[in-house]
Enzyme design. Structure first.
Site, PDB file in Angstrom:
ATOM      1  N   GLU A  29       0.826  -1.207   0.000  1.00 56.18           N
ATOM      2  CA  GLU A  29       0.000   0.000   0.000  1.00 56.18           C
ATOM      3  C   GLU A  29       0.862   1.260   0.000  1.00 56.18           C
ATOM      4  O   GLU A  29       0.542   2.231  -0.695  1.00 56.18           O
ATOM      5  CB  GLU A  29      -0.921   0.020   1.229  1.00 56.18           C
ATOM      6  CG  GLU A  29      -1.910  -1.125   1.294  1.00 56.18           C
ATOM      7  CD  GLU A  29      -1.408  -2.315   2.104  1.00 56.18           C
ATOM      8  OE1 GLU A  29      -2.237  -3.059   2.635  1.00 56.18           O
ATOM      9  OE2 GLU A  29      -0.168  -2.517   2.191  1.00 56.18           O
ATOM     10  N   CYS A  51      -2.283  -2.756   7.526  1.00 57.21           N
ATOM     11  CA  CYS A  51      -1.679  -2.666   8.854  1.00 57.21           C
ATOM     12  C   CYS A  51      -1.854  -1.234   9.363  1.00 57.21           C
ATOM     13  O   CYS A  51      -2.248  -0.346   8.603  1.00 57.21           O
ATOM     14  CB  CYS A  51      -0.203  -3.055   8.790  1.00 57.21           C
ATOM     15  SG  CYS A  51       0.848  -1.777   8.047  1.00 57.21           S
TER      16      CYS A  51
END
Length: 157
Positions: free
Chosen positions: A56, A84
């Protein structure tokens, strides 16, 4: 097949490519704007010896560079796994409004990628701290804050 399913399949393929190349963990991401892929990436933590090179994070960096702006509020992110805490923070900083994910954080914990402790630290419920935070030299550091506050031509983000 719906378009968003296609984008998720590409994120999943990115994850698989990263695993096969030995670049890092099994995570892939795609950023889409107006139904077009702007950026795609997979985890490169091992390849680059960089603990922040999550799929990401790399996709956000690539999309921002390609679009020439830090505001990605008109983009969507497809990621092979629930983000996360670091990636979720970056998603918020990038102002991305919609995230689709495949696997859950529990799925990730099941293969050794457990973020529970970090979530506990953020919530203030961790039983012990692995990182000590100590404030020093505020008087030296606050000067840049004052300069920023008074800057007339600043670009707020």
């Amino acid at each position: 097949m719906r378009e968003n399913e296609q984008f998720m399949k590409i994120a999943a393929q990115e994850a698989m490519d990263g695993v096969k190349k030995g670049h890092g963990g099994p995570f892939g991401a795609v950023i889409v704007k107006d139904n077009q892929i702007i950026a795609r990436a997979h985890n490169e933590v091992i390849k680059n010896n960089d603990p922040t090179d999550h799929a990401e994070m790399i996709a956000i960096r690539c999309a921002a560079k390609k679009l020439g702006r830090f505001d990605l509020s008109d983009c969507e992110l497809y990621t092979s796994c629930e983000p996360c805490p670091m990636c979720l923070s970056a998603i918020h900083w990038a102002k991305i409004k919609k995230v689709y994910y495949g696997c859950t954080r529990d799925d990730a914990a099941g293969i050794g990628f457990d973020d529970k402790y970090i979530y506990d630290v953020i919530k203030g419920t961790a039983e012990h701290k692995k990182v000590i935070l100590e404030q020093i030299e505020r008087d030296s550091c606050i000067k840049a804050f004052i300069e920023w506050k008074d800057k007339e031509d600043k670009v707020q983000y």
